[in-house]
Design an enzyme around this catalytic site. Structure first.
Site, PDB file in Angstrom:
ATOM      1  N   SER A 165     -82.723  68.910 -31.494  1.00  0.00           N
ATOM      2  CA  SER A 165     -83.355  70.225 -31.380  1.00  0.00           C
ATOM      3  C   SER A 165     -82.515  71.231 -30.608  1.00  0.00           C
ATOM      4  CB  SER A 165     -84.734  70.090 -30.724  1.00  0.00           C
ATOM      5  OG  SER A 165     -84.608  69.705 -29.371  1.00  0.00           O
ATOM      6  N   LYS A 203     -85.934  72.392 -23.940  1.00  0.00           N
ATOM      7  CA  LYS A 203     -85.967  73.567 -24.804  1.00  0.00           C
ATOM      8  C   LYS A 203     -85.560  74.802 -24.005  1.00  0.00           C
ATOM      9  CE  LYS A 203     -87.683  71.554 -28.521  1.00  0.00           C
ATOM     10  NZ  LYS A 203     -87.379  70.189 -28.037  1.00  0.00           N
TER      11      LYS A 203
END
Length: 245
Positions: A165, A203
């Site tokens: 990710s 993230k």
């Protein structure tokens, strides 16, 4: 020996500063103490001149740490009687104070986290720049890269990355990331976010308005995740990354 290995002006200053500290404290200075005494901003510069003095036979090491430096031919003074033992590491990663007699009003603080763990071994030469695009002329530089300043400290911890990710910013599956432990973050930071006190994810922090926290994957094939702020807590902010080849 001295005539065969003359010292530069700065080498002589470094050697004199080490001798002053040893005579006053009965122990060699840490790299931070030496840099402060010499009013030098770069610890790499201090390290380089200490290594030069060792090569010229004016200094020697007894052990790995900076406290183990000795001036060749100088007898070490006796340590002050009020100092019981050197600091040791606690389980939380911090260091204890030097233990002193009760008649000492303020215990001595340890000025360098790694002074007894061979901090100099975590400093490597930074020799210049290299292009990842068009070639450039190789430039030799005199700087040093202090790895400890990036990666070591009581507020640092590491995590192994799984998944893709964050691949668009070069954080790949199997990489190790170094985090600074903190429970706050700013928009744009790459964070470890804990969702519902159960699932942690790495993230980039996006929009935090209107009671919503946006966590953005750095992968063009994935979409941002949005959670009510009450469901998210921050566990740390990215400060570095390691990858072996």
């Amino acid at each position: 020996m001295e005539s065969d290995n003359p010292l530069t002006h700065l080498e002589a200053r470094v050697l004199a500063a080490i001798e002053r500290h040893i005579r006053a404290e009965a122990v060699a200075p840490t790299i931070a103490e030496l840099a402060a005494d010499l009013r030098l901003k770069s610890k790499g510069t201090v390290h380089r001149y200490v290594q030069s003095l060792i090569a010229k036979g004016r200094l020697e090491r007894h052990g790995n740490g900076w406290r183990g430096l000795r001036i060749v031919g100088l007898e070490m003074p006796a340590r002050p009687s009020n100092v019981k033992h050197l600091p040791t590491s606690r389980g939380d990663g911090s260091l204890t104070r030097l233990q002193t007699d009760a008649n000492v009003e303020h215990p001595m603080e340890l000025p360098e986290r790694l002074e007894e763990k061979g901090h100099q071994d975590l400093i490597i030469p930074l020799l210049g720049r290299i292009a990842a695009g068009q070639p450039i002329e190789a430039i030799e530089d005199a700087n040093y890269l202090d790895l400890a300043a990036f990666f070591i400290g009581p507020d640092r911890y590491a995590l192994r990355v799984t998944g893709e990710s964050m691949m668009d910013v070069g954080i790949l599956d199997g990489d190790t990331v170094i985090l600074r432990k903190q429970d706050t973050a700013q928009t744009g930071d790459i964070v470890v976010a804990l969702i519902d006190s159960q699932e942690a994810t790495l993230k980039r922090l996006g929009d935090t308005r209107n009671g919503i926290i946006e966590l953005i994957p750095e992968n063009s094939s994935m979409t941002p995740m949005r959670y009510d702020a009450s469901r998210v807590s921050f566990q740390g902010v990215l400060v570095g990354q390691l990858r072996s080849y």
